[in-house]
Design an enzyme around this catalytic site. Structure first.
Site, PDB file in Angstrom:
ATOM      1  N   SER A   1      36.613  10.513  79.463  1.00  0.00           N
ATOM      2  CA  SER A   1      36.789   9.445  80.452  1.00  0.00           C
ATOM      3  C   SER A   1      38.178   9.558  81.049  1.00  0.00           C
ATOM      4  O   SER A   1      39.093  10.111  80.413  1.00  0.00           O
ATOM      5  CB  SER A   1      36.667   8.091  79.744  1.00  0.00           C
ATOM      6  OG  SER A   1      37.068   7.043  80.598  1.00  0.00           O
TER       7      SER A   1
ATOM      8  N   TYR B   1      39.722   1.431  73.723  1.00  0.00           N
ATOM      9  CA  TYR B   1      38.942   2.503  74.354  1.00  0.00           C
ATOM     10  C   TYR B   1      39.857   3.668  74.708  1.00  0.00           C
ATOM     11  O   TYR B   1      39.512   4.833  74.521  1.00  0.00           O
ATOM     12  CB  TYR B   1      38.240   1.930  75.584  1.00  0.00           C
ATOM     13  CG  TYR B   1      37.286   2.869  76.275  1.00  0.00           C
ATOM     14  CD1 TYR B   1      36.241   3.469  75.584  1.00  0.00           C
ATOM     15  CD2 TYR B   1      37.405   3.139  77.640  1.00  0.00           C
ATOM     16  CE1 TYR B   1      35.344   4.323  76.229  1.00  0.00           C
ATOM     17  CE2 TYR B   1      36.520   3.987  78.292  1.00  0.00           C
ATOM     18  CZ  TYR B   1      35.494   4.575  77.581  1.00  0.00           C
ATOM     19  OH  TYR B   1      34.613   5.410  78.229  1.00  0.00           O
TER      20      TYR B   1
HETATM   21  C1  8X3 Z   1      34.904   4.554  81.878  1.00  0.00           C
HETATM   22  C2  8X3 Z   1      36.018   4.568  82.855  1.00  0.00           C
HETATM   23  O1  8X3 Z   1      37.781   3.141  84.018  1.00  0.00           O
HETATM   24  O2  8X3 Z   1      36.191   1.961  82.608  1.00  0.00           O
HETATM   25  O3  8X3 Z   1      34.974   5.561  80.935  1.00  0.00           O
HETATM   26  O4  8X3 Z   1      37.910   3.279  81.609  1.00  0.00           O
HETATM   27  S1  8X3 Z   1      37.003   3.173  82.753  1.00  0.00           S
END
Ligand code: 8X3
Length: 254
Positions: free
Chosen positions: A139, A152
């Site tokens: 990502s 994340y």
């Molecule tokens: C998803 C992209 O911008 O939500 O992996 O982190 S973001």
């Protein structure tokens, strides 16, 4: 029954029950690949299993025994030359001050350890093939930190790091390691899950954004990169909609 165009190519795609994983499984099989579509939820794999060239495998990638069983099933069916580590996800948008450690643990488990688990298990098969490919779907969150993204970010920075190490370690084995890093992609589940089912908040993320990427857009990039002649390695592909010039710059109309 295989199609003719790419009938010698065979891929395993994780997280194949929805979103980018499902679109990738669909796209590769349409291009003539044999595809092993791996996901936890059997009922969600059913629609894919109807497509010619797709073999569904129900498997939790964080469960080592289950992945080993999937390996045996794939080996018996002729093996793969390409592994697409797509499974992953985000949970929560809290700051570090407010974040829930169990959410962080889940994100590390699925994005990093799940990818490790599948990669370790299939590495011998891919090395033996002689022209193997591993594609990790990370990502833009794996290279740019943002407020509310820490858990994340930490997981995807981790997966990004392991992808770089893997490329260095496996080059001698003629194993190609590709990383695809998508930005804003509008799929039915990613943001809804991240926001714990709050559909209105999930819709607001894409509000006014002209043409965020679709799962099919990313699947096209994936299919292109793994279909190039094997000596061409697109190491890292950052893919965003034009309306998202950077993580902090999203053009919204209306
Ligand atoms: C998803 C992209 O911008 O939500 O992996 O982190 S973001």
């Amino acid at each position: 029954m295989l199609h003719s165009q790419n009938s010698s190519r065979s891929a395993l795609v994780t997280g194949a029950s929805s979103g980018i994983g499902a679109a990738t499984a669909h796209r590769l099989s349409t291009d003539g690949w044999q595809v092993f579509a791996v996901a936890r939820r059997a009922e969600k794999l059913e629609h894919l299993a109807e497509q010619e060239g797709i073999i569904p495998i129900v498997c939790d990638i964080t469960d080592r025994d289950a992945v080993r069983k999937a390996y045996e099933q794939v080996a018996e069916a002729g093996g793969i030359d390409t592994l697409v580590n797509n499974a992953g996800g985000a949970l929560g948008v809290e700051t570090i001050g407010e974040g829930n450690i169990d959410d962080w643990r889940w994100m590390y488990e699925v994005n990093v350890l799940g990818t490790l688990n599948v990669t370790q298990t299939f590495l011998p098969m891919l090395r033996e093939h002689g022209e193997g490919t591993i594609l990790n779907l990370t990502s833009t969150a794996g290279i740019v930190a943002y407020e509310g993204g820490a858990g994340y970010n930490a997981a995807k920075f981790g997966e990004h790091g392991m992808t770089g190490a893997l490329r260095l370690e496996e080059a001698e084995n003629n194993l190609r390691v590709i990383e695809v890093l998508p930005g804003m992609v509008h799929t039915e589940e990613f943001t809804a899950k991240r926001l714990r089912g709050d559909a209105a908040a999930a819709d607001a993320v894409y509000s006014g954004v002209e043409k965020p990427l679709s799962a099919e857009d990313v699947a096209e990039v994936i299919a292109h990169s793994v279909s190039l002649p094997h000596h061409i390695n697109l190491d890292q592909i950052v893919v965003r909609p034009v309306a998202q010039a950077a993580q902090h710059k999203v053009i919204r109309k209306g």
